[in-house]
Design a protein around this motif. Structure first.
Motif, PDB file in Angstrom:
ATOM      1  N   GLN A  68      65.120 -11.886 -18.839  1.00 36.51           N
ATOM      2  CA  GLN A  68      65.372 -10.671 -19.504  1.00 36.51           C
ATOM      3  C   GLN A  68      65.748  -9.646 -18.444  1.00 36.51           C
ATOM      4  O   GLN A  68      65.300  -8.492 -18.367  1.00 36.51           O
ATOM      5  CB  GLN A  68      63.959 -10.114 -20.025  1.00 36.51           C
ATOM      6  N   GLY A  69      66.596 -10.019 -17.420  1.00 41.61           N
ATOM      7  CA  GLY A  69      67.091  -9.100 -16.615  1.00 41.61           C
ATOM      8  C   GLY A  69      68.497  -8.746 -16.585  1.00 41.61           C
ATOM      9  O   GLY A  69      69.191  -7.999 -15.831  1.00 41.61           O
ATOM     10  N   GLY A  70      69.154  -9.108 -18.136  1.00 45.39           N
ATOM     11  CA  GLY A  70      70.512  -8.490 -18.261  1.00 45.39           C
ATOM     12  C   GLY A  70      71.365  -9.647 -18.117  1.00 45.39           C
ATOM     13  O   GLY A  70      72.820  -9.110 -18.168  1.00 45.39           O
ATOM     14  N   LYS A  71      71.118 -10.871 -17.646  1.00 49.45           N
ATOM     15  CA  LYS A  71      72.432 -11.808 -17.583  1.00 49.45           C
ATOM     16  C   LYS A  71      73.046 -12.147 -18.496  1.00 49.45           C
ATOM     17  O   LYS A  71      74.229 -12.018 -18.507  1.00 49.45           O
ATOM     18  CB  LYS A  71      71.514 -13.196 -16.784  1.00 49.45           C
ATOM     19  N   THR A  72      72.490 -12.470 -19.754  1.00 52.24           N
ATOM     20  CA  THR A  72      73.232 -12.553 -21.172  1.00 52.24           C
ATOM     21  C   THR A  72      73.867 -11.465 -21.618  1.00 52.24           C
ATOM     22  O   THR A  72      75.060 -11.492 -21.996  1.00 52.24           O
ATOM     23  CB  THR A  72      72.158 -12.998 -22.272  1.00 52.24           C
ATOM     24  N   ASN A  91      58.561  -3.357  -7.181  1.00 52.29           N
ATOM     25  CA  ASN A  91      57.580  -4.041  -8.340  1.00 52.29           C
ATOM     26  C   ASN A  91      58.702  -5.008  -9.067  1.00 52.29           C
ATOM     27  O   ASN A  91      59.342  -4.637  -9.697  1.00 52.29           O
ATOM     28  CB  ASN A  91      57.238  -2.852  -9.429  1.00 52.29           C
ATOM     29  N   PRO A  92      58.496  -6.334  -8.523  1.00 52.71           N
ATOM     30  CA  PRO A  92      59.537  -7.251  -9.068  1.00 52.71           C
ATOM     31  C   PRO A  92      59.376  -7.377 -10.454  1.00 52.71           C
ATOM     32  O   PRO A  92      60.068  -8.304 -11.059  1.00 52.71           O
ATOM     33  CB  PRO A  92      59.307  -8.504  -8.285  1.00 52.71           C
ATOM     34  N   THR A  93      58.162  -7.122 -11.472  1.00 48.95           N
ATOM     35  CA  THR A  93      58.170  -7.214 -12.544  1.00 48.95           C
ATOM     36  C   THR A  93      59.139  -6.358 -13.423  1.00 48.95           C
ATOM     37  O   THR A  93      58.991  -6.692 -14.653  1.00 48.95           O
ATOM     38  CB  THR A  93      56.465  -7.309 -12.965  1.00 48.95           C
ATOM     39  N   LEU A  94      59.686  -5.277 -12.815  1.00 51.15           N
ATOM     40  CA  LEU A  94      60.300  -4.464 -13.539  1.00 51.15           C
ATOM     41  C   LEU A  94      61.910  -4.629 -13.273  1.00 51.15           C
ATOM     42  O   LEU A  94      61.999  -4.827 -12.227  1.00 51.15           O
ATOM     43  CB  LEU A  94      60.010  -3.019 -13.127  1.00 51.15           C
ATOM     44  N   ARG A  95      62.671  -5.059 -14.494  1.00 52.01           N
ATOM     45  CA  ARG A  95      64.127  -5.098 -14.381  1.00 52.01           C
ATOM     46  C   ARG A  95      64.926  -3.699 -14.205  1.00 52.01           C
ATOM     47  O   ARG A  95      64.678  -2.909 -14.987  1.00 52.01           O
ATOM     48  CB  ARG A  95      64.654  -5.907 -15.560  1.00 52.01           C
ATOM     49  N   THR A  96      65.983  -3.834 -13.569  1.00 51.00           N
ATOM     50  CA  THR A  96      66.616  -2.646 -13.240  1.00 51.00           C
ATOM     51  C   THR A  96      68.168  -2.696 -14.346  1.00 51.00           C
ATOM     52  O   THR A  96      68.663  -2.000 -14.480  1.00 51.00           O
ATOM     53  CB  THR A  96      67.670  -2.660 -11.927  1.00 51.00           C
ATOM     54  N   TYR A  97      68.356  -4.134 -14.815  1.00 51.76           N
ATOM     55  CA  TYR A  97      69.450  -4.407 -15.571  1.00 51.76           C
ATOM     56  C   TYR A  97      70.838  -4.262 -15.171  1.00 51.76           C
ATOM     57  O   TYR A  97      71.757  -4.436 -15.581  1.00 51.76           O
ATOM     58  CB  TYR A  97      69.344  -3.911 -17.088  1.00 51.76           C
TER      59      TYR A  97
END
Length: 381
Positions: A210-214, A342-348
């Motif tokens: 859920q980090g923006g890869k797709t 906070n590595p649980t939060l994605r920057t996308y």
């Protein structure tokens, strides 16, 4: 109107030649003559109860003018219009059609000429003009569609394109499908940059779920597809490759009808894609071999990467196998990033950097007290 578009210049030249051709000039003259003949037809309609009679016009009075004249004396300035407005559909109803049949019987010579005209010019529409009329509607609709994004501060551009150079780049690019949803919600759309320089060809995208890869993979394919249609692409600036075809491999649900497991299905699909891919294609592969072990995924992924590298195609390869990010000189490692504190939060944001899946896992373990030392302390208690 002056235009610098080669396409529009060619169309204008084609239209100029078409309107001067014998085919068009004869059609125009026949149409005008027939319209004049039809305009000269006069007839009367007598309505009594549910019976309608059509006859030759004999100079009868126009009762509509007489009625307006009678009631004109009651008009007192601007008043509210209480008249009921009836719809006027493009097709005739059965009564109108029957009246027209009777009019045709009264003037057979004109309507016989109309039948001959219809048969002679049944295929009057020129193929090129007809295709332009259909296709330009799509382009105009697309330009109208992207206005909603420009209102939200997102930019589009006409990219530089080449069917030879595979050095591609884009600045502030975004996934159009996701942006459509986020703009309607009033949410922020994250843009990304990328570039490939010779001999680079393959983006290997890793990072947290859920980090923006797709989204990055979809964006890459969209940019090249829209550019191949001659449309503005969702980016501030872009230089893109014009492919012969765009191939994609995204995860699918298992199809019981094929009697194949997920891994076998993925192998069959990627085999068929690579068999059709040429050096002029674009390839997007997303999260392949996730149903098998890490060791098998690495072996299979390396085999696929070797084939892609041999084809020399621009490619986005999304994977959970970090080792593939350093496959060779043609690969570029791209990583979906997280907030440092906070590595649980994605920057996308997806950026060029070495794959750091283990570092990310270690940061999560540290955050939740699951490191080796932390666990030993807890067990010792």
């Amino acid at each position: 109107m002056q235009t610098t578009s080669r396409g529009f210049e060619a169309l204008c030249e084609y239209l100029r030649a078409y309107t001067e051709s014998d085919r068009f000039t004869s059609l125009a003259s026949e149409t005008q003559a027939l319209e004049e003949d039809l305009a000269e037809i006069r007839y009367s309609v007598h309505i009594r109860g549910d019976r309608v009679r059509v006859g030759e016009y004999g100079g009868e009075a126009d009762y509509s003018a007489e009625v307006e004249k009678t009631f004109a004396k009651f008009r007192q300035g601007t008043v509210k219009d209480y008249r009921v407005r009836f719809s006027d559909p493009p097709d005739m109803d059965h009564v109108e059609a029957r009246i027209l049949d009777l009019v045709a019987r009264l003037h057979p010579e004109v309507f016989d000429a109309l039948d001959v005209y219809h048969e002679r010019h049944r295929d009057y529409l020129d193929g090129v003009i007809g295709a332009f009329d259909r296709e330009v509607q799509f382009y105009l609709a697309y330009l109208e569609y992207i206005k909603r994004f420009e209102g939200a501060g997102l930019t589009f551009c006409y990219p530089q394109v080449s069917d030879e150079s595979k050095e591609v780049r884009a600045e502030e690019a975004f996934d159009l499908a996701l942006a459509d949803k986020l703009v309607l919600e009033g949410s922020t759309v994250v843009c990304n940059d990328f570039y490939l320089k010779d001999p680079e060809r393959i983006f290997v995208v890793t990072g947290p779920n859920q980090g923006g890869k797709t989204t990055f993979a979809r964006m890459f394919g969209q940019l090249h597809y829209l550019a191949s249609l001659g449309l503005p692409v969702p980016a501030r600036r872009a230089r893109l490759f014009l492919p012969d075809r765009i191939f994609t491999h995204f995860e699918r649900e298992e199809d019981l009808g094929t009697l194949r497991g997920k891994l076998e299905d993925e192998l069959v699909r990627i085999h068929d894609i690579l068999k059709q891919t040429t050096s002029d294609s674009i390839l997007v592969v997303n999260e392949i071999f996730t149903s098998t072990t890490l060791e098998d995924a690495l072996v299979l992924g390396a085999a696929v990467m070797k084939r892609i590298a041999a084809l020399d195609v621009p490619c986005v390869y999304v994977t959970f196998v970090d080792e593939l990010a350093s496959f060779g000189e043609s690969t570029v490692s791209m990583v979906g990033t997280v907030v440092p504190d906070n590595p649980t939060l994605r920057t996308y944001k997806v950026v060029r950097k070495p794959a750091d899946g283990l570092a990310y896992a270690a940061a999560l373990a540290e955050k939740y007290g699951l490191t080796y030392n932390a666990l030993r302390k807890r067990v010792a208690r």
